[in-house]
Design an enzyme around this catalytic site. Structure first.
Site, PDB file in Angstrom:
ATOM      1  N   SER A 198      -0.294   1.343   6.736  1.00  0.00           N
ATOM      2  CA  SER A 198      -0.702   1.796   5.600  1.00  0.00           C
ATOM      3  C   SER A 198       0.581   1.376   4.439  1.00  0.00           C
ATOM      4  CB  SER A 198      -0.721   3.367   5.452  1.00  0.00           C
ATOM      5  OG  SER A 198       0.508   3.791   4.779  1.00  0.00           O
ATOM      6  N   LYS A 199       0.342   1.028   3.342  1.00  0.00           N
ATOM      7  CA  LYS A 199       1.232   0.429   2.534  1.00  0.00           C
ATOM      8  C   LYS A 199       2.226   1.432   1.877  1.00  0.00           C
ATOM      9  CE  LYS A 199      -2.085   0.484  -1.384  1.00  0.00           C
ATOM     10  NZ  LYS A 199      -2.847  -0.350  -2.109  1.00  0.00           N
ATOM     11  N   ARG A 200       1.887   2.877   2.139  1.00  0.00           N
ATOM     12  CA  ARG A 200       2.960   3.873   1.696  1.00  0.00           C
ATOM     13  C   ARG A 200       4.108   3.694   2.615  1.00  0.00           C
ATOM     14  NH1 ARG A 200       1.245   8.469   3.909  1.00  0.00           N
ATOM     15  NH2 ARG A 200      -0.569   7.658   4.347  1.00  0.00           N
TER      16      ARG A 200
END
Ligand code: GLU
Length: 493
Positions: free
Chosen positions: A264-266
């Site tokens: 995830s880009k988080r």
């Protein structure tokens, strides 16, 4: 590596331009590219843009630019600049191939392998609910599957809207194929029901386009993400209905975050464009993603693309999910970065420094020297910003944390001796050794030692008593500038 279709390898990367190119997509592109190069075959870029609502020209531009940045250049597809077709088996954009899909859908309709279905959304929903309540599989049971084509065409003429569905009746058997990554894969016969090939507006669906295009573009091998495995069953059914040979398929394991969840880009950049922005090198991105699901036979970690092509062997593709270890990624980037010539590093960091409006010497000798001193402290090009900031005269300010040091009894004498010795220094820049000698001289003249010696000098160079190593910084700061900073520090005592 030969396939049943042809001994001449042809692979493709088939992005849907509905977003940015992320590391997973880049890995798919890379493995196809390596496989093509290893086997002296062709690498094709096909644009899967039939989802009109979600596909954008901007996304296509971005994906193409990212592939160019990664140097994963294709032999056929869209031109990287004009985005116009290049190659003899185009068009390579699915949105320009509608007539082709229609032609093959008509053939399946004529052969009785597909049918027009006029079930409405409400009817379909009702069927699903009934099937669920009765514990049956939720497959469509269309009353239209046995209509003659003539009757269906008349119905369409009369203004009814219908989709073209693939007919699974009579295909009750297991579908088995040997996946190049996972070995034998078996799909139970009842896994899918009659699925849509063309929507009621005539738009084809992915599974249908994919088969037609892979066949017409003479694709021999398909490496793609594991999430497409269920699609492979539908595609096998279409190949069978068309009486076409299937390409070989290899489904690559997922890329997972450190916590084994879907990437995830988080937790950090996963878009290639963002990695570029953050100062990663394309060669390091390729090296890192190559090892997310594949390994070098000799366990080599740092590789060029040439090394990868030489060593690429699909028997070493991994079946289990690969972990995207960001710490390792940075380390790998630092390895690639340090292997570059100093001036090349300078050219890479220059835009980062310019963005911060730093005013640094234009002299290439200084630039080279600064990189030689700093590169071992850089993991990405963006790290240059904080490394170079103390060298920028405009950034020199005396920070509040320097206050206490400036109040110490010996500070004034230390700063004065430092300033005067720098003034007397015969050239513009001093070496590390000359700096250390000069610092010793300050000690001799003032009797200050330890923190009472080092901290005031640090304040006079970087505006604060702690932080970067002076023996690295001082040789990069011009004499005039060192004097001006010392004056400023003295004025603050
Ligand atoms: N357009 C599909 C995707 O982006 C490609 C799937 C395939 O390679 O068959 O996931």
């Amino acid at each position: 590596m030969t396939s049943k279709i042809s001994p001449h390898v042809r692979v493709r990367f088939a992005p849907s331009p509905t977003g940015y190119l992320h590391v997973g997509g880049a890995r798919t592109a890379l493995y196809n590219y390596l496989f093509a190069k290893k086997n002296k075959g062709e690498f094709i870029l096909r644009i899967e843009d039939t989802d009109e609502a979600r596909s954008t020209e901007e996304s296509l531009r971005g994906v193409v630019d990212d592939l160019v940045w990664l140097n994963l250049l294709w032999d056929e597809g869209v031109d990287p600049v004009t985005l116009k077709d290049v190659g003899s088996l185009g068009p390579y954009r699915q949105s320009e191939r509608q007539h082709i899909y229609k032609e093959y859908a008509d053939k399946l309709l004529k052969d009785g392998k597909a049918y027009y279905c006029f079930l409405t959304d409400e009817e379909l929903e009702k069927q699903r609910e009934e099937a669920k309540a009765a514990g049956r599989s939720p497959h469509v049971n269309s009353p239209y599957q046995d209509w003659s084509l003539e009757k269906a065409l008349e119905h369409l003429e009369a203004g009814h809207k219908g989709v073209v569905r693939f007919k699974t009746k009579g295909l009750a058997k297991d579908y088995i194929f040997t996946d190049l990554v996972r070995g034998e894969v078996k799909f139970p016969s009842d896994m899918v029901g009659d699925f849509v090939l063309l929507r009621s507006d005539g738009m084809p669906v992915y599974n249908f386009c994919c088969v037609i295009d892979d066949h017409l573009m003479k694709i021999t091998h398909v490496f793609r993400a594991e999430e497409h495995l269920p699609n492979t069953l539908r595609q096998m059914m279409i190949y069978e209905a068309m009486a076409w040979e299937m390409p070989e398929f290899g489904h690559m394991a997922l890329i997972l975050d450190e916590d084994r969840q879907k990437l995830s880009k988080r937790k950090g950049a996963v878009a290639c464009g963002q990695l570029k922005e953050e100062g990663y090198l394309n060669s390091a991105v390729l090296n890192f993603i190559a090892l997310l699901g594949w390994s070098h036979p000799e366990g080599k970690e740092i590789m060029t693309v040439e090394d990868m092509i030489q060593a690429f062997d699909i028997s070493r593709l991994n079946q289990s999910g690969a972990i995207f270890d960001r710490v390792k990624f940075k380390w790998m980037n630092s390895m690639h970065l340090r292997a570059l010539p100093n001036m090349e590093i300078w050219n890479h960091i220059q835009p980062f420094l310019a963005r911060e409006k730093m005013e640094l010497p234009q002299d290439p000798v200084w630039q080279e020297k600064s990189v030689a001193l700093f590169k071992n402290y850089m993991e990405t090009f963006a790290d240059a910003i904080e490394l170079y900031r103390p060298l920028n005269d405009k950034s020199y300010v005396i920070l509040p944390e320097a206050e206490e040091t400036l109040k110490w009894e010996p500070t004034k004498a230390v700063l004065t001796a430092w300033r005067d010795l720098v003034k007397a220094f015969p050239s513009d820049y001093m070496s590390e050794d000359e700096f250390l000698k000069l610092q010793d001289e300050v000690k001799n003249q003032t009797g200050a030692k330890g923190k009472h010696l080092f901290m005031p000098i640090r304040v006079a160079v970087i505006g604060k008593p702690h932080g970067a190593e002076l023996k690295i910084l001082v040789p990069l700061i011009k004499k005039d500038s060192l004097i001006a900073r010392a004056e400023q520090a003295l004025a603050a005592t």
